[in-house]
Structures are given as C-alpha cells and as structure tokens.
Scaffold this active site. Structure first.
Site, PDB file in Angstrom:
ATOM      1  N   ASP A   1       0.873  -1.162   0.000  1.00 37.13           N
ATOM      2  CA  ASP A   1       0.000   0.000   0.000  1.00 37.13           C
ATOM      3  C   ASP A   1       0.924   1.230   0.000  1.00 37.13           C
ATOM      4  O   ASP A   1       2.111   1.120   0.316  1.00 37.13           O
ATOM      5  CB  ASP A   1      -0.855  -0.069   1.273  1.00 37.13           C
ATOM      6  CG  ASP A   1      -1.677   1.166   1.471  1.00 37.13           C
ATOM      7  OD1 ASP A   1      -2.402   1.541   0.540  1.00 37.13           O
ATOM      8  OD2 ASP A   1      -1.598   1.767   2.564  1.00 37.13           O
TER       9      ASP A   1
ATOM     10  N   ASP B   1      -0.069   5.116   0.935  1.00 35.19           N
ATOM     11  CA  ASP B   1      -0.270   6.058   2.049  1.00 35.19           C
ATOM     12  C   ASP B   1      -0.322   5.299   3.376  1.00 35.19           C
ATOM     13  O   ASP B   1      -1.162   4.423   3.567  1.00 35.19           O
ATOM     14  CB  ASP B   1      -1.576   6.830   1.818  1.00 35.19           C
ATOM     15  CG  ASP B   1      -1.937   7.722   2.985  1.00 35.19           C
ATOM     16  OD1 ASP B   1      -1.015   8.173   3.685  1.00 35.19           O
ATOM     17  OD2 ASP B   1      -3.134   7.957   3.206  1.00 35.19           O
TER      18      ASP B   1
ATOM     19  N   GLY C   1      -7.159   4.612   3.276  1.00 40.09           N
ATOM     20  CA  GLY C   1      -7.301   3.533   2.289  1.00 40.09           C
ATOM     21  C   GLY C   1      -8.603   3.580   1.505  1.00 40.09           C
ATOM     22  O   GLY C   1      -8.847   2.746   0.649  1.00 40.09           O
ATOM     23  N   VAL C   2      -9.451   4.574   1.802  1.00 35.67           N
ATOM     24  CA  VAL C   2     -10.762   4.685   1.139  1.00 35.67           C
ATOM     25  C   VAL C   2     -10.632   5.646  -0.055  1.00 35.67           C
ATOM     26  O   VAL C   2      -9.945   6.664   0.036  1.00 35.67           O
ATOM     27  CB  VAL C   2     -11.805   5.227   2.154  1.00 35.67           C
ATOM     28  CG1 VAL C   2     -13.146   5.450   1.498  1.00 35.67           C
ATOM     29  CG2 VAL C   2     -11.926   4.273   3.330  1.00 35.67           C
TER      30      VAL C   2
ATOM     31  N   ARG D   1     -11.308   8.484  -3.103  1.00 37.76           N
ATOM     32  CA  ARG D   1     -11.636   9.913  -2.959  1.00 37.76           C
ATOM     33  C   ARG D   1     -13.142  10.136  -2.833  1.00 37.76           C
ATOM     34  O   ARG D   1     -13.600  10.802  -1.905  1.00 37.76           O
ATOM     35  CB  ARG D   1     -11.094  10.665  -4.174  1.00 37.76           C
ATOM     36  CG  ARG D   1     -10.975  12.151  -3.980  1.00 37.76           C
ATOM     37  CD  ARG D   1     -10.421  12.804  -5.232  1.00 37.76           C
ATOM     38  NE  ARG D   1      -9.196  12.173  -5.679  1.00 37.76           N
ATOM     39  CZ  ARG D   1      -8.699  12.265  -6.915  1.00 37.76           C
ATOM     40  NH1 ARG D   1      -9.329  12.977  -7.831  1.00 37.76           N
ATOM     41  NH2 ARG D   1      -7.584  11.635  -7.250  1.00 37.76           N
TER      42      ARG D   1
ATOM     43  N   SER E   1      -5.047   5.369  -4.318  1.00 43.09           N
ATOM     44  CA  SER E   1      -4.864   6.745  -4.797  1.00 43.09           C
ATOM     45  C   SER E   1      -4.734   6.835  -6.312  1.00 43.09           C
ATOM     46  O   SER E   1      -4.102   5.987  -6.938  1.00 43.09           O
ATOM     47  CB  SER E   1      -3.624   7.360  -4.157  1.00 43.09           C
ATOM     48  OG  SER E   1      -3.405   8.650  -4.689  1.00 43.09           O
ATOM     49  N   LYS E   2      -5.313   7.909  -6.879  1.00 34.35           N
ATOM     50  CA  LYS E   2      -5.120   8.190  -8.303  1.00 34.35           C
ATOM     51  C   LYS E   2      -3.892   9.073  -8.495  1.00 34.35           C
ATOM     52  O   LYS E   2      -3.554   9.450  -9.618  1.00 34.35           O
ATOM     53  CB  LYS E   2      -6.373   8.844  -8.883  1.00 34.35           C
ATOM     54  CG  LYS E   2      -7.550   7.878  -8.913  1.00 34.35           C
ATOM     55  CD  LYS E   2      -8.744   8.411  -9.645  1.00 34.35           C
ATOM     56  CE  LYS E   2      -9.765   7.280  -9.800  1.00 34.35           C
ATOM     57  NZ  LYS E   2     -11.039   7.709 -10.321  1.00 34.35           N
ATOM     58  N   ASN E   3      -3.241   9.427  -7.389  1.00 39.04           N
ATOM     59  CA  ASN E   3      -2.034  10.268  -7.450  1.00 39.04           C
ATOM     60  C   ASN E   3      -0.779   9.479  -7.107  1.00 39.04           C
ATOM     61  O   ASN E   3       0.268  10.070  -6.817  1.00 39.04           O
ATOM     62  CB  ASN E   3      -2.171  11.428  -6.458  1.00 39.04           C
ATOM     63  CG  ASN E   3      -3.315  12.350  -6.819  1.00 39.04           C
ATOM     64  OD1 ASN E   3      -3.330  12.931  -7.907  1.00 39.04           O
ATOM     65  ND2 ASN E   3      -4.299  12.484  -5.936  1.00 39.04           N
TER      66      ASN E   3
ATOM     67  N   ASP F   1      -1.813  -0.589   5.927  1.00 38.17           N
ATOM     68  CA  ASP F   1      -2.014   0.102   7.211  1.00 38.17           C
ATOM     69  C   ASP F   1      -3.497   0.323   7.519  1.00 38.17           C
ATOM     70  O   ASP F   1      -3.821   0.799   8.606  1.00 38.17           O
ATOM     71  CB  ASP F   1      -1.327   1.472   7.215  1.00 38.17           C
ATOM     72  CG  ASP F   1      -2.069   2.467   6.334  1.00 38.17           C
ATOM     73  OD1 ASP F   1      -2.368   2.118   5.173  1.00 38.17           O
ATOM     74  OD2 ASP F   1      -2.372   3.573   6.815  1.00 38.17           O
TER      75      ASP F   1
END
Ligand code: B16
Ligand code: MG
Length: 216
Positions: free
Chosen positions: A9, A11, A46-47, A49, A116-118, A170
């Site tokens: 993962d 973040d 983890g959710v 946007r 994430s899309k980033n 996490d």
C-alpha cells in the site's frame, strides 16, 4: 507456499500523505460549513476519494447530486496535489528503502497497490519508482478497497498468483481487500483495526524478512 512477491500500500506504508489528505478535506469542509476532524479523517484511510467525500457528507447529514460530489472531490484534489509538491525522498517512512532493496536483492518481485489516483506523482516525488516492478493504483481498477481488485491487478502485473504474495497494509479496508484476494497480510499499526492481518508491526523497520518467510 512459496512467496515470490510483495505488494505495498502507499499512504501509511511507504509514506504518510494522510496529513495532506486531512488538510485538504478540512479546507473543503470549512468552506462548506461541514464538521470534519482528525477522528473522522482516520476513517478515510485507504478509502477512495469519492467514498471519502461520502463518509464526510454522511457524517454531516448532507445529500448531494453526483455531479456536485464530483466537483467537490475534484476541488479537494487540486488542493491536495498542490501540497504534494512538498513531498521529497526524505518523506519515505523509516526502513522502507532498505526493505525494498533487500527484497529485490533476494529475488522477490515488488509492486505498489494503492487506492490513490495520485500514486505515480507521490512515488515520483519520493524518488521511489525504481524500487518497484509495478504500480497498481486507483486508475488501474474500477472497484476500490475493500474490493480485492487492486491487489489482484498488482499480483498479475508482477506474474504472481495470490498465494505467492504478501501484502503490506495500514488500513482496515486494505487488509480486508488483501484477504478477499487470498493473500497473506502484514498489517502496520494498531491491532484493534488490523486484527485480520497475519502479522502486525508498527512500521516496515520492524519487519525481519527471513523470519516472515520462515513463518508463512
Ligand atoms: P486520491 P492508499 C489512499 O491511499 C488514502 O489512504 C486515502 O486517504 C485516499 O482517499 C485514497 O488513497 C485516494 O487518494 O485522492 O489521491 O486518489 O492508502 O490506498 O495508498
Ligand atoms: Mg494506506
């Protein structure tokens, strides 16, 4: 089973962008007169946007049309992406670089699997793209965690079956997703939220690779 791949993962595992997510959601909430605090921010780990925005709207009893939600989520993202300019290689969490180098020296495949899309931008700013054989993220799949899709995508991209992979996560939603994918999970954080993980540590710096492989 022979472990051949490690899936990370982003973040909360590789770096901690949760504070920037918090500041960006806080600004959007303040601008719209919604309540938003650090406790609620924890539920966004983890959710995706749009799902994160929905959690904030539910918390405030606010109902909006999809187009408006999309506009607000984009607004938050513009602010968040601006904050990401501050991310450098110094923001890699302790032990991450060393662990990834050890994995690759020992012949394991490595992948990112983030909601994430980033993710590409974050990994570029961290100067960490070279540590991974593949990056699967919010652009790779339709269904976000706790659906298993991003982990299935990551495993396939590094040529491994689910049973050949260990996931490092996490977030509760991430652990649930990895378990649904049929993978072993190392959880990083508190036992209350990560109880379904096979191993729990405080951070990557605590993981002993040879010990984990022996115990699988
Ligand atoms: P974005 P991960 C997740 O990253 C974050 O934990 C979560 O807070 C965020 O809402 C989600 O990415 C989507 O991020 O807005 O950049 O597409 O933990 O799955 O790496
Ligand atoms: Mg995470």
């Amino acid at each position: 089973m022979n472990i051949r791949g490690f899936i990370f993962d982003l973040d909360g595992v590789i770096t901690d962008t949760a504070e920037y997510h918090y500041l960006a959601w806080k600004k959007l909430s303040d601008d719209n007169g919604w309540n938003f605090d650090r406790e609620l921010n924890e539920k966004l780990r983890g959710v995706s946007r749009l799902d994160s925005l929905q959690i904030i709207l539910n918390h405030n009893d606010v109902e909006l049309e999809f187009e408006e939600k999309d506009r607000l989520a984009n607004l938050k993202n513009v602010n968040y992406v601006q904050m990401l300019q501050k991310v450098t290689s110094a923001d890699l969490l302790p032990g991450v670089k060393e662990f990834l180098i050890e994995l690759r020296e020992k012949g394991f495949k490595t992948s990112v699997a983030s909601a994430s899309k980033n993710a590409d931008l974050v990994l570029t700013n961290l100067e960490a793209k070279g540590l991974f054989d593949n990056i699967s993220d919010g652009n790779s799949v339709e269904n976000s965690k706790p659906a298993p899709d991003v982990f299935v995508h990551a495993a396939g991209s590094i040529g491994c079956t689910a049973k050949e992979c260990i996931v490092v996560e996490d977030a509760e939603a991430g652990v649930a997703a990895a378990k649904l994918a049929g993978m072993k999970v190392i959880g990083l954080g508190a036992e209350e939220t990560l109880g379904k993980a096979d191993f729990i540590f405080k951070g990557i710096y605590e993981i002993n690779l040879d010990d984990i492989i022996k115990r699988i």
